[in-house]
Design a protein around this motif. Structure first.
Motif, PDB file in Angstrom:
ATOM      1  N   THR A 139      22.132  12.965   0.284  1.00  0.00           N
ATOM      2  CA  THR A 139      23.142  13.879   0.829  1.00  0.00           C
ATOM      3  C   THR A 139      23.156  15.222   0.105  1.00  0.00           C
ATOM      4  OG1 THR A 139      24.472  11.944   1.338  1.00  0.00           O
ATOM      5  CG2 THR A 139      25.593  14.056   1.401  1.00  0.00           C
ATOM      6  N   ASP A 140      23.083  15.183  -1.240  1.00  0.00           N
ATOM      7  CA  ASP A 140      23.187  16.452  -1.990  1.00  0.00           C
ATOM      8  C   ASP A 140      21.988  17.363  -1.692  1.00  0.00           C
ATOM      9  OD1 ASP A 140      21.471  14.777  -3.318  1.00  0.00           O
ATOM     10  OD2 ASP A 140      22.465  14.884  -5.258  1.00  0.00           O
ATOM     11  N   LEU A 141      20.851  16.755  -1.398  1.00  0.00           N
ATOM     12  CA  LEU A 141      19.661  17.548  -1.065  1.00  0.00           C
ATOM     13  C   LEU A 141      19.831  18.210   0.307  1.00  0.00           C
ATOM     14  CD1 LEU A 141      16.908  18.384  -2.038  1.00  0.00           C
ATOM     15  CD2 LEU A 141      15.944  16.300  -1.075  1.00  0.00           C
ATOM     16  N   LEU A 142      20.366  17.443   1.256  1.00  0.00           N
ATOM     17  CA  LEU A 142      20.625  18.010   2.589  1.00  0.00           C
ATOM     18  C   LEU A 142      21.605  19.182   2.484  1.00  0.00           C
ATOM     19  CD1 LEU A 142      20.465  17.990   5.694  1.00  0.00           C
ATOM     20  CD2 LEU A 142      22.322  16.311   5.692  1.00  0.00           C
ATOM     21  N   LYS A 143      22.645  18.993   1.661  1.00  0.00           N
ATOM     22  CA  LYS A 143      23.646  20.066   1.508  1.00  0.00           C
ATOM     23  C   LYS A 143      23.018  21.330   0.925  1.00  0.00           C
ATOM     24  CE  LYS A 143      27.816  19.382   0.000  1.00  0.00           C
ATOM     25  NZ  LYS A 143      29.152  19.298   0.579  1.00  0.00           N
ATOM     26  N   SER A 144      22.131  21.154  -0.052  1.00  0.00           N
ATOM     27  CA  SER A 144      21.520  22.351  -0.646  1.00  0.00           C
ATOM     28  C   SER A 144      20.575  23.030   0.346  1.00  0.00           C
ATOM     29  CB  SER A 144      20.826  22.037  -1.981  1.00  0.00           C
ATOM     30  OG  SER A 144      19.612  21.384  -1.757  1.00  0.00           O
ATOM     31  N   MET A 145      19.900  22.241   1.189  1.00  0.00           N
ATOM     32  CA  MET A 145      19.023  22.849   2.215  1.00  0.00           C
ATOM     33  C   MET A 145      19.841  23.671   3.208  1.00  0.00           C
ATOM     34  SD  MET A 145      16.127  20.047   3.114  1.00  0.00           S
ATOM     35  CE  MET A 145      15.066  21.156   4.027  1.00  0.00           C
ATOM     36  N   ILE A 146      21.003  23.140   3.579  1.00  0.00           N
ATOM     37  CA  ILE A 146      21.873  23.874   4.511  1.00  0.00           C
ATOM     38  C   ILE A 146      22.346  25.164   3.849  1.00  0.00           C
ATOM     39  CG2 ILE A 146      24.085  23.843   5.732  1.00  0.00           C
ATOM     40  CD1 ILE A 146      23.710  20.777   6.069  1.00  0.00           C
ATOM     41  N   LYS A 147      22.796  25.039   2.598  1.00  0.00           N
ATOM     42  CA  LYS A 147      23.354  26.211   1.900  1.00  0.00           C
ATOM     43  C   LYS A 147      22.299  27.310   1.731  1.00  0.00           C
ATOM     44  CE  LYS A 147      24.576  27.133  -2.541  1.00  0.00           C
ATOM     45  NZ  LYS A 147      24.374  26.843  -3.846  1.00  0.00           N
ATOM     46  N   GLN A 148      21.046  26.910   1.541  1.00  0.00           N
ATOM     47  CA  GLN A 148      20.003  27.899   1.272  1.00  0.00           C
ATOM     48  C   GLN A 148      19.460  28.564   2.539  1.00  0.00           C
ATOM     49  OE1 GLN A 148      17.796  25.149  -0.987  1.00  0.00           O
ATOM     50  NE2 GLN A 148      18.682  25.779  -2.925  1.00  0.00           N
ATOM     51  N   THR A 149      19.880  28.074   3.718  1.00  0.00           N
ATOM     52  CA  THR A 149      19.326  28.653   4.943  1.00  0.00           C
ATOM     53  C   THR A 149      20.363  29.121   5.945  1.00  0.00           C
ATOM     54  OG1 THR A 149      19.134  26.417   5.832  1.00  0.00           O
ATOM     55  CG2 THR A 149      17.162  27.361   4.850  1.00  0.00           C
ATOM     56  N   VAL A 150      21.476  28.389   6.088  1.00  0.00           N
ATOM     57  CA  VAL A 150      22.337  28.589   7.259  1.00  0.00           C
ATOM     58  C   VAL A 150      22.986  29.983   7.303  1.00  0.00           C
ATOM     59  CG1 VAL A 150      24.523  27.686   6.347  1.00  0.00           C
ATOM     60  CG2 VAL A 150      23.974  27.379   8.762  1.00  0.00           C
ATOM     61  N   PHE A 151      23.152  30.607   6.133  1.00  0.00           N
ATOM     62  CA  PHE A 151      23.800  31.934   6.103  1.00  0.00           C
ATOM     63  C   PHE A 151      22.968  32.987   6.841  1.00  0.00           C
ATOM     64  CE2 PHE A 151      20.919  31.878   2.583  1.00  0.00           C
ATOM     65  CZ  PHE A 151      20.360  33.145   2.617  1.00  0.00           C
ATOM     66  N   ALA A 152      21.674  32.719   7.032  1.00  0.00           N
ATOM     67  CA  ALA A 152      20.797  33.730   7.640  1.00  0.00           C
ATOM     68  C   ALA A 152      20.709  33.603   9.163  1.00  0.00           C
ATOM     69  CB  ALA A 152      19.392  33.636   7.031  1.00  0.00           C
ATOM     70  N   VAL A 153      21.447  32.655   9.760  1.00  0.00           N
ATOM     71  CA  VAL A 153      21.390  32.568  11.227  1.00  0.00           C
ATOM     72  C   VAL A 153      22.060  33.800  11.831  1.00  0.00           C
ATOM     73  CG1 VAL A 153      21.429  30.031  11.281  1.00  0.00           C
ATOM     74  CG2 VAL A 153      23.563  31.300  11.564  1.00  0.00           C
ATOM     75  N   SER A 154      21.708  34.089  13.080  1.00  0.00           N
ATOM     76  CA  SER A 154      22.280  35.250  13.755  1.00  0.00           C
ATOM     77  C   SER A 154      23.701  34.942  14.224  1.00  0.00           C
ATOM     78  CB  SER A 154      21.418  35.601  14.956  1.00  0.00           C
ATOM     79  OG  SER A 154      22.042  36.610  15.704  1.00  0.00           O
ATOM     80  N   THR A 155      24.567  35.946  14.164  1.00  0.00           N
ATOM     81  CA  THR A 155      25.918  35.746  14.690  1.00  0.00           C
ATOM     82  C   THR A 155      26.031  36.363  16.083  1.00  0.00           C
ATOM     83  OG1 THR A 155      26.538  37.766  13.548  1.00  0.00           O
ATOM     84  CG2 THR A 155      27.052  35.699  12.443  1.00  0.00           C
ATOM     85  N   MET A 156      24.928  36.955  16.559  1.00  0.00           N
ATOM     86  CA  MET A 156      24.945  37.616  17.868  1.00  0.00           C
ATOM     87  C   MET A 156      24.507  36.613  18.931  1.00  0.00           C
ATOM     88  SD  MET A 156      25.465  40.860  17.003  1.00  0.00           S
ATOM     89  CE  MET A 156      24.663  42.030  18.068  1.00  0.00           C
ATOM     90  N   GLU A 157      25.253  36.552  20.004  1.00  0.00           N
ATOM     91  CA  GLU A 157      24.906  35.607  21.067  1.00  0.00           C
ATOM     92  C   GLU A 157      23.800  36.143  21.990  1.00  0.00           C
ATOM     93  OE1 GLU A 157      25.786  32.504  21.561  1.00  0.00           O
ATOM     94  OE2 GLU A 157      27.130  32.415  19.842  1.00  0.00           O
ATOM     95  N   THR A 158      23.264  37.342  21.673  1.00  0.00           N
ATOM     96  CA  THR A 158      22.252  37.915  22.574  1.00  0.00           C
ATOM     97  C   THR A 158      20.982  37.064  22.581  1.00  0.00           C
ATOM     98  OG1 THR A 158      21.795  39.392  20.733  1.00  0.00           O
ATOM     99  CG2 THR A 158      22.964  40.342  22.604  1.00  0.00           C
ATOM    100  N   ARG A 159      20.641  36.490  21.413  1.00  0.00           N
ATOM    101  CA  ARG A 159      19.519  35.537  21.388  1.00  0.00           C
ATOM    102  C   ARG A 159      20.046  34.224  20.840  1.00  0.00           C
ATOM    103  NH1 ARG A 159      14.234  37.669  18.533  1.00  0.00           N
ATOM    104  NH2 ARG A 159      13.376  35.771  19.446  1.00  0.00           N
ATOM    105  N   PRO A 160      20.605  33.391  21.735  1.00  0.00           N
ATOM    106  CA  PRO A 160      21.314  32.190  21.266  1.00  0.00           C
ATOM    107  C   PRO A 160      20.483  31.318  20.333  1.00  0.00           C
ATOM    108  CG  PRO A 160      21.589  32.476  23.635  1.00  0.00           C
ATOM    109  CD  PRO A 160      20.595  33.512  23.194  1.00  0.00           C
TER     110      PRO A 160
END
Length: 378
Positions: A139-160
């Motif tokens: 679980t802790d490894l999954l959490k660190s993978m999420i933390k290290q990547t998810v912030f870079a997703v787009s917040t614009m719905e133009t390219r969902p």
């Protein structure tokens, strides 16, 4: 239906399940929380049709009794009121009963609430995923993978498709990639015991953020299963189901330069602090632009100027600079988020020129990678 339950256990489960319940859903019953009592324990369910969360409270675990006097049954409770009621009850245990007219009574000490419930039969059935094609990671490894990547997703719905994180499992390696087309974050880990593969699925960033909040920081395993349009994360007490995004994720590997002209090794905290200070005067600009120039073997100058506000300059001594001299401008926000995500003492930054994307990794070559596109300044 009837049971008596430890209030703390109930509160924790209710808070987890609430993360999937939205007041804005088009299916009215989904504004409620399903409560199901079986002899072995209680299951709470919440869903907004994108995310579904089931939290399970076993009647007995490790010698502790969590739930007693169980009479089997199920009901849907109004999620707008139920969590607040449970939080404010006076005693350590809560008795919940529901009669055949869907009237629910919640008792604790001298407090008694009567709520109108809804028929659990009308609650949509969650899809049951076949778990033959599943694999496990801590679980802790999954959490660190999420933390290290998810912030870079787009917040614009133009390219969902870019609002999600691309997950790949191949050759016993699991990789997460996120990009909003101005930056990219990726992390890869070995999964030696995985007997399955999936080429390219995209999990909504919102789902992963919620999952990250719910999962405990432990080495307990989380089981991950994927079908054509859903992904299930399962721990001992939790089922977290999310829909997948439709479409093909762009091929990001070609964005990553394979050679570099300038390499800087720096202490993460010092660099982060310096960029943070420089960004104080860059707030007015749309991109919060900060400029970095590398001279000699260990001196980096970080500057920022806003014509209306003023200028800031700071010299930073880094561990080493190899290669050509360099001047480059970039978004301080992107740089700070990348450095925080890497979470290692020292970073290695590789540049291939002032107008080319640059890469930040941990100095120990751990497979975490952050890529940022520079900003053109004249």
């Amino acid at each position: 239906m009837k049971f008596i339950i430890q209030r703390d256990q109930l509160i924790a489960s209710v808070q987890d399940v609430m993360k999937a319940i939205s007041s804005r859903t088009v299916i009215p019953i989904l504004t409620g929380m399903k409560v199901e009592a079986k002899h072995h324990g209680i299951t709470l369910t919440g869903s907004d049709s994108d995310i579904s969360i089931e939290s399970y409270i076993p009647a007995e675990e490790d010698g502790n009794v969590n739930v007693e006097q169980i009479e089997e049954g199920s009901i849907v409770l109004q999620a707008k009121y139920f969590p607040d009621i449970v939080k404010k009850l006076p005693e350590k245990t809560v008795e919940i009963t529901a009669d055949e007219n869907l009237k629910v009574t919640i008792r604790s000490g001298n407090a008694e609430f009567n709520l109108n419930g809804q028929d659990a039969e009308e609650y949509p059935q969650l899809p049951k995923l076949q778990t033959d094609d599943s694999f496990e990671i801590p679980t802790d490894l999954l959490k660190s993978m999420i933390k290290q990547t998810v912030f870079a997703v787009s917040t614009m719905e133009t390219r969902p498709i870019l609002t999600g994180v691309n997950m790949k499992l191949a050759d016993h390696k699991l990789s997460f990639t996120a990009t909003d087309s101005h930056r990219l974050a990726s992390r890869e880990i070995p999964v030696p015991n995985a007997n399955t593969e999936f080429p390219n699925i995209v999990v909504p960033g919102k789902s992963l953020n919620e999952l990250n909040k719910i999962l405990a920081d432990s080495e307990e395993k989380v089981e991950i299963s994927v079908t054509n349009n859903q992904i299930l994360f399962r721990t001992r007490h939790l089922n977290f189901l999310s829909r997948l995004l439709d479409g093909n994720y762009p091929e990001t590997s070609r964005l990553i330069p394979d050679q570099s002209k300038t390499v800087i090794y720096a202490k993460t905290k010092e660099l982060l602090g310096s960029i943070d200070r420089a960004s104080l005067l860059a707030k007015e600009e749309r991109n919060n632009v900060v400029r970095l120039s590398a001279q000699g073997e260990s001196l980096v100058e970080i500057t920022s100027n806003s014509p209306e506000v003023g200028t800031v300059a700071e010299d930073l001594t880094v561990s080493s600079i190899e290669g050509e001299e360099l001047k480059i401008s970039f978004s301080s926000k992107y740089m700070m988020e990348a450095l925080r995500a890497i979470d290692y003492e020292e970073v290695k930054i590789e540049f291939t020129g002032a107008m080319r994307p640059f890469i930040i990794r941990p100095a120990n070559e751990d497979p975490i990678l952050q890529l940022i596109l520079p900003v053109r300044t004249y």
